[in-house]
Design an enzyme around this catalytic site. Structure first.
Site, PDB file in Angstrom:
ATOM      1  N   GLN A  57      11.703 -17.565  12.724  1.00 50.97           N
ATOM      2  CA  GLN A  57      11.968 -16.996  11.537  1.00 50.97           C
ATOM      3  C   GLN A  57      10.711 -15.607  11.351  1.00 50.97           C
ATOM      4  O   GLN A  57       9.501 -15.664  11.469  1.00 50.97           O
ATOM      5  CB  GLN A  57      11.307 -17.593  11.031  1.00 50.97           C
ATOM      6  CG  GLN A  57      10.791 -17.738   9.366  1.00 50.97           C
ATOM      7  CD  GLN A  57       9.848 -18.420   8.236  1.00 50.97           C
ATOM      8  OE1 GLN A  57       8.803 -18.770   8.883  1.00 50.97           O
ATOM      9  NE2 GLN A  57      10.876 -18.911   7.124  1.00 50.97           N
ATOM     10  N   GLY A  58      10.922 -14.718  11.239  1.00 50.94           N
ATOM     11  CA  GLY A  58      10.868 -12.940  11.451  1.00 50.94           C
ATOM     12  C   GLY A  58      10.555 -13.162   9.307  1.00 50.94           C
ATOM     13  O   GLY A  58      10.767 -12.205   9.168  1.00 50.94           O
ATOM     14  N   SER A  85       6.385 -13.459   7.946  1.00 51.16           N
ATOM     15  CA  SER A  85       5.178 -12.677   8.193  1.00 51.16           C
ATOM     16  C   SER A  85       4.895 -11.484   8.732  1.00 51.16           C
ATOM     17  O   SER A  85       5.228 -11.159  10.354  1.00 51.16           O
ATOM     18  CB  SER A  85       4.271 -13.696   8.742  1.00 51.16           C
ATOM     19  OG  SER A  85       4.264 -14.832   7.906  1.00 51.16           O
ATOM     20  N   SER A 119       6.939 -18.561  15.306  1.00 50.30           N
ATOM     21  CA  SER A 119       6.632 -19.010  15.540  1.00 50.30           C
ATOM     22  C   SER A 119       8.488 -19.111  17.144  1.00 50.30           C
ATOM     23  O   SER A 119       9.397 -18.790  16.714  1.00 50.30           O
ATOM     24  CB  SER A 119       6.994 -20.551  15.194  1.00 50.30           C
ATOM     25  OG  SER A 119       5.859 -20.370  14.237  1.00 50.30           O
ATOM     26  N   GLU A 126      11.731 -25.110   4.894  1.00 48.80           N
ATOM     27  CA  GLU A 126      11.121 -25.048   5.376  1.00 48.80           C
ATOM     28  C   GLU A 126       9.884 -26.413   4.951  1.00 48.80           C
ATOM     29  O   GLU A 126       9.120 -27.349   5.710  1.00 48.80           O
ATOM     30  CB  GLU A 126      10.048 -23.495   5.949  1.00 48.80           C
ATOM     31  CG  GLU A 126       9.490 -23.584   6.554  1.00 48.80           C
ATOM     32  CD  GLU A 126       8.667 -22.558   6.760  1.00 48.80           C
ATOM     33  OE1 GLU A 126       8.825 -21.740   6.194  1.00 48.80           O
ATOM     34  OE2 GLU A 126       8.151 -22.945   7.456  1.00 48.80           O
TER      35      GLU A 126
HETATM   36  C1  LIG Z   1       1.157 -23.439  12.961  1.00 50.34           C
HETATM   37  C2  LIG Z   1       1.855 -21.957  11.539  1.00 50.34           C
HETATM   38  C3  LIG Z   1       3.777 -21.326  12.333  1.00 50.34           C
HETATM   39  C4  LIG Z   1       3.939 -20.428  10.803  1.00 50.34           C
HETATM   40  N1  LIG Z   1       5.108 -19.829  11.446  1.00 50.34           N
HETATM   41  C5  LIG Z   1       5.601 -18.884  11.484  1.00 50.34           C
HETATM   42  C6  LIG Z   1       6.735 -18.684  11.576  1.00 50.34           C
HETATM   43  O1  LIG Z   1       7.743 -18.689  12.103  1.00 50.34           O
HETATM   44  N2  LIG Z   1       7.284 -16.898  11.337  1.00 50.34           N
HETATM   45  C7  LIG Z   1       6.622 -16.505  10.061  1.00 50.34           C
HETATM   46  O2  LIG Z   1       7.637 -15.555   9.625  1.00 50.34           O
HETATM   47  N3  LIG Z   1       5.404 -16.786   9.735  1.00 50.34           N
HETATM   48  C8  LIG Z   1       5.056 -18.095   9.914  1.00 50.34           C
HETATM   49  N4  LIG Z   1       4.304 -18.598  10.051  1.00 50.34           N
HETATM   50  C9  LIG Z   1       3.181 -17.443   9.342  1.00 50.34           C
HETATM   51  C10 LIG Z   1       2.739 -17.922   7.424  1.00 50.34           C
HETATM   52  O3  LIG Z   1       3.703 -17.954   6.326  1.00 50.34           O
HETATM   53  C11 LIG Z   1       1.623 -17.433   7.576  1.00 50.34           C
HETATM   54  O4  LIG Z   1      -0.190 -17.669   7.779  1.00 50.34           O
HETATM   55  C12 LIG Z   1       0.850 -17.360   5.797  1.00 50.34           C
HETATM   56  O5  LIG Z   1       2.234 -17.236   4.440  1.00 50.34           O
HETATM   57  C13 LIG Z   1      -0.597 -17.276   4.915  1.00 50.34           C
HETATM   58  O6  LIG Z   1      -0.158 -15.729   5.515  1.00 50.34           O
HETATM   59  P1  LIG Z   1      -1.832 -15.261   6.092  1.00 50.34           P
HETATM   60  O7  LIG Z   1      -1.801 -16.473   7.112  1.00 50.34           O
HETATM   61  O8  LIG Z   1      -1.373 -13.278   6.148  1.00 50.34           O
HETATM   62  O9  LIG Z   1      -2.546 -15.855   5.332  1.00 50.34           O
HETATM   63  P2  LIG Z   1      -3.492 -14.717   4.152  1.00 50.34           P
HETATM   64  O10 LIG Z   1      -2.216 -14.331   3.037  1.00 50.34           O
HETATM   65  O11 LIG Z   1      -4.287 -13.763   4.512  1.00 50.34           O
HETATM   66  O12 LIG Z   1      -4.717 -15.880   3.827  1.00 50.34           O
HETATM   67  C14 LIG Z   1      -5.330 -16.033   3.953  1.00 50.34           C
HETATM   68  C15 LIG Z   1      -6.388 -17.084   2.764  1.00 50.34           C
HETATM   69  O13 LIG Z   1      -6.269 -16.514   2.103  1.00 50.34           O
HETATM   70  C16 LIG Z   1      -5.674 -17.092   0.879  1.00 50.34           C
HETATM   71  N5  LIG Z   1      -5.106 -16.241  -0.236  1.00 50.34           N
HETATM   72  C17 LIG Z   1      -4.182 -15.748   0.010  1.00 50.34           C
HETATM   73  N6  LIG Z   1      -3.883 -15.244  -1.255  1.00 50.34           N
HETATM   74  C18 LIG Z   1      -3.850 -15.667  -2.434  1.00 50.34           C
HETATM   75  C19 LIG Z   1      -4.480 -16.337  -3.716  1.00 50.34           C
HETATM   76  N7  LIG Z   1      -3.605 -15.248  -5.127  1.00 50.34           N
HETATM   77  N8  LIG Z   1      -4.676 -17.189  -4.387  1.00 50.34           N
HETATM   78  C20 LIG Z   1      -5.728 -17.968  -4.010  1.00 50.34           C
HETATM   79  N9  LIG Z   1      -6.060 -17.449  -2.635  1.00 50.34           N
HETATM   80  C21 LIG Z   1      -5.212 -16.724  -2.250  1.00 50.34           C
HETATM   81  C22 LIG Z   1      -4.612 -17.680   1.221  1.00 50.34           C
HETATM   82  O14 LIG Z   1      -4.752 -19.528   1.195  1.00 50.34           O
HETATM   83  C23 LIG Z   1      -5.360 -18.478   2.724  1.00 50.34           C
HETATM   84  O15 LIG Z   1      -6.318 -19.550   2.795  1.00 50.34           O
HETATM   85  C24 LIG Z   1       3.125 -19.680  10.918  1.00 50.34           C
HETATM   86  C25 LIG Z   1       1.638 -20.050  10.293  1.00 50.34           C
HETATM   87  C26 LIG Z   1       1.443 -20.928  10.721  1.00 50.34           C
HETATM   88  C27 LIG Z   1      -0.328 -21.494  10.393  1.00 50.34           C
END
Ligand SMILES: Cc1cc2nc3c(=O)[nH]c(=O)nc-3n(C[C@H](O)[C@H](O)[C@H](O)COP(=O)(O)OP(=O)(O)OC[C@H]3O[C@@H](n4cnc5c(N)ncnc54)[C@H](O)[C@@H]3O)c2cc1C
Length: 402
Positions: free
Chosen positions: A124-125, A127, A159, A242
Site C-alpha cells: 500500500q503506497g 504515506s 509494509s 484496513e
Molecule cells: C504497523 C504500521 C504499518 C503501516 N503500513 C503502512 C503501509 O503499508 N502503507 C502506508 O502507506 N503507510 C503505512 N503505515 C503508515 C501509517 O499510515 C502512518 O504512520 C499513519 O497514518 C500516521 O502518520 P505519521 O506516521 O506520518 O504520523 P503523524 O501524522 O506525523 O502523526 C504523529 C502524531 O500526531 C498525531 N496527530 C497528527 N495530526 C493530528 C490531529 N489533527 N489531531 C490530533 N492528533 C494528531 C497523531 O495521532 C500521531 O500521534 C503504517 C504504519 C504502521 C505503524
C-alpha cells in the site's frame, strides 16, 4: 441484541469445524512452503464456500449469499484453528474489495484472482514523509504523458514492499486542484524501472517497513482505478477494509487466551502468576474490554443481519480504537509477566512471523509490535476526531486551510 445462534447457524458452525480439521495440512502437503500450503487451503475453502464469500465466482471467489452471522462464525472458528483466512493480506483484504467497488471489468479479471491466491502480493503506497495523518497533502506526483503515467517522489512505511509484485498507491495527478480533488489511485508494478525499494529497520529488529522512491518511473495510463482526481474516494474504501482488519475482535480473544496460559505457567514466588492478586485484577479488567469488544461485534452483526447498519456506525468506527488499545493492554501485561525474560531478543523465525509464537522472546516482539496497529490505517487521535465529529456531530477540530 440477540446472543443466541439459531439451529441453522449452529449446524453451519459444525460444518466449518469439520472443514478445519484439514488445517494444518498433513503428510507431503505439510512439507510445502507455507505460502503454498495457505494457497492450497484457501482454494479448498473456496470450494467449501467458507473463504472469499463476497467475491464473485468469475473472479475466483465462492460467491455466497450475504449472511453476516455465518461470516462471524467463520471468523471465530478460523481464528480458533489459526487457519489462513481470506482477509489477511493487503491484496485480498484491501485491494480486492476496493476493485470490486471501483475497478473496471478488465482490472477485476486481471488482478483479483492472483491477489486472492497469494500469487501476486500487493503493498500500500499511501504515506509519505510529510503526509501521514494529513494524507491528502501527499506530494508524490504522477504526470500523464501519451499513454503513460510518469511517477516521481517518495513513499514511506510501505509494509512488505520488499515482497510485493504490485503497489496500489495514491499520487498527485492534478496539481492545480484542491488537495483532496488532485489525487488518483494507481496500480504500480514493483519491477517498474525507476522504482527503488529501500528497507527500514524496526525497533523490534525486523524489516517489514520500506521507503519506495520513484524517479521517472513509467506505468501504463490504464493503471488507474476510477477517474483522475477520484483517488481520495477510492482510498477511503480501502481504508475502511484496513481498519476493519485491524479492529477484528477475534484477535483480542486469541491473544487473551495466550495471556491466560502465560499467567498460568509463569511463577511468582513459587506460585502460578495467575494467583497473584495484582495480575488477577489486571487480567480481569482486560477480559472486560475483550468481552465488550466481542459484544460490540455481535451487536454490529445482529444489526447488519437485520439491515440496520446505520444504527451501529459509531461502534464500528470505535472498533479499531478499542481493539488496538486492548491489544496493547494484553501485550503489556504479558511483558510484565515475563519479568527478567523481557530482555530476550526475538529469533529470526519470530521476526518473520511478527512474534506469533508464545515463547518469551516472541511475547517481547508482540509487545513491541502492539504499538503499531494504533498508528497504522490512521492514528488513534485521528480516529477519535472522526468518531467525535462524524459519529457524534461534535464541532470540527481546527484544520489548516487547503
Ligand atoms: C504497523 C504500521 C504499518 C503501516 N503500513 C503502512 C503501509 O503499508 N502503507 C502506508 O502507506 N503507510 C503505512 N503505515 C503508515 C501509517 O499510515 C502512518 O504512520 C499513519 O497514518 C500516521 O502518520 P505519521 O506516521 O506520518 O504520523 P503523524 O501524522 O506525523 O502523526 C504523529 C502524531 O500526531 C498525531 N496527530 C497528527 N495530526 C493530528 C490531529 N489533527 N489531531 C490530533 N492528533 C494528531 C497523531 O495521532 C500521531 O500521534 C503504517 C504504519 C504502521 C505503524
Amino acid at each position: 441484541m440477540d446472543l443466541e445462534y439459531s439451529q441453522e447457524h449452529e449446524s453451519f458452525r459444525t460444518s466449518v469445524r469439520t472443514f478445519l480439521k484439514g488445517w494444518p495440512l498433513q503428510g507431503n502437503e505439510a512439507q510445502l512452503p507455507i505460502e503454498q500450503q495457505e494457497t492450497l487451503f484457501r482454494k479448498r475453502g473456496i470450494d467449501a464456500g467458507f473463504v472469499y464469500r463476497k467475491v464473485p465466482k468469475k473472479y475466483g471467489g465462492s460467491e455466497q449469499d450475504d449472511d453476516a452471522i455465518k461470516d462471524q462464525i467463520i471468523q471465530e472458528e478460523f481464528h480458533a484453528a489459526q487457519a489462513p483466512r481470506d482477509l489477511s493480506t493487503q491484496g485480498a483484504g484491501m485491494l480486492v474489495p476496493t476493485l470490486l467497488e471501483f475497478g473496471t471489468e478488465a482490472q477485476k479479471e486481471r488482478y483479483i484472482p492472483p491477489a486472492l491466491f497469494g500469487e501476486e502480493n500487493w503493498c500500500q503506497g499511501y504515506s509519505e514523509p510529510g503526509s501521514g495523518s494529513d494524507l491528502a497533502s501527499l506530494q508524490c506526483q504522477a504526470r500523464l504523458e501519451g499513454d503513460e503515467w510518469i511517477l516521481n517522489g517518495q513513499k514511506i512505511w510501505t509494509s512488505s514492499a520488499q515482497r510485493a509484485q504490485m503497489m496500489f498507491g495514491l499520487f498527485r495527478t492534478e496539481p492545480d486542484a484542491k488537495k483532496h480533488a488532485g489525487i488518483s489511485y494507481l496500480l504500480v508494478p514493483m519491477d517498474t524501472p525507476g522504482l527503488e525499494v529501500r528497507p527500514l529497520r524496526e525497533m523490534g529488529g525486523g524489516h517489514e517497513f520500506n521507503e519506495v522512491f520513484f524517479t521517472d518511473a513509467r506505468i501504463p495510463a490504464g493503471n488507474i482505478v476510477a477517474s483522475r482526481g477520484q483517488g481520495w474516494q477510492v482510498s477511503r474504501a480501502t481504508l475502511v477494509h484496513e481498519r476493519n482488519l485491524i479492529g477484528n475482535p477475534n484477535m483480542m480473544r486469541e491473544a487473551f487466551g495466550d495471556l491466560l496460559n502465560l499467567a498460568r505457567t509463569r511463577q511468582i514466588e513459587g506460585r502460578p502468576a495467575i494467583e497473584d492478586l495484582g495480575f488477577r485484577r489486571r487480567i480481569a479488567e482486560i477480559e472486560g474490554y475483550v468481552q465488550t469488544g466481542e459484544l460490540s461485534g455481535m451487536r454490529q452483526f445482529t444489526a447488519a443481519h437485520r439491515g440496520e447498519m446505520a444504527k451501529v456506525m459509531r461502534p464500528m468506527m470505535m472498533n479499531k480504537v478499542s481493539s488496538t488499545d486492548t491489544m496493547q493492554m494484553i501485550m503489556k501485561c504479558a511483558y510484565d509477566l515475563l519479568g527478567g525474560d523481557g530482555v530476550l531478543a526475538p529469533t529470526e523465525e519470530e521476526l518473520d512471523n511478527w512474534g506469533r509464537t508464545t515463547t518469551s522472546s516472541g511475547w517481547v516482539l508482540q509487545y513491541i509490535f502492539s504499538m503499531g496497529p494504533a498508528i497504522a490505517g490512521g492514528a488513534t487521535n485521528i480516529q477519535l476526531n472522526i468518531i467525535g465529529e462524524r459519529g457524534y456531530g461534535l464541532p470540527r477540530d481546527l484544520r489548516k486551510a487547503n
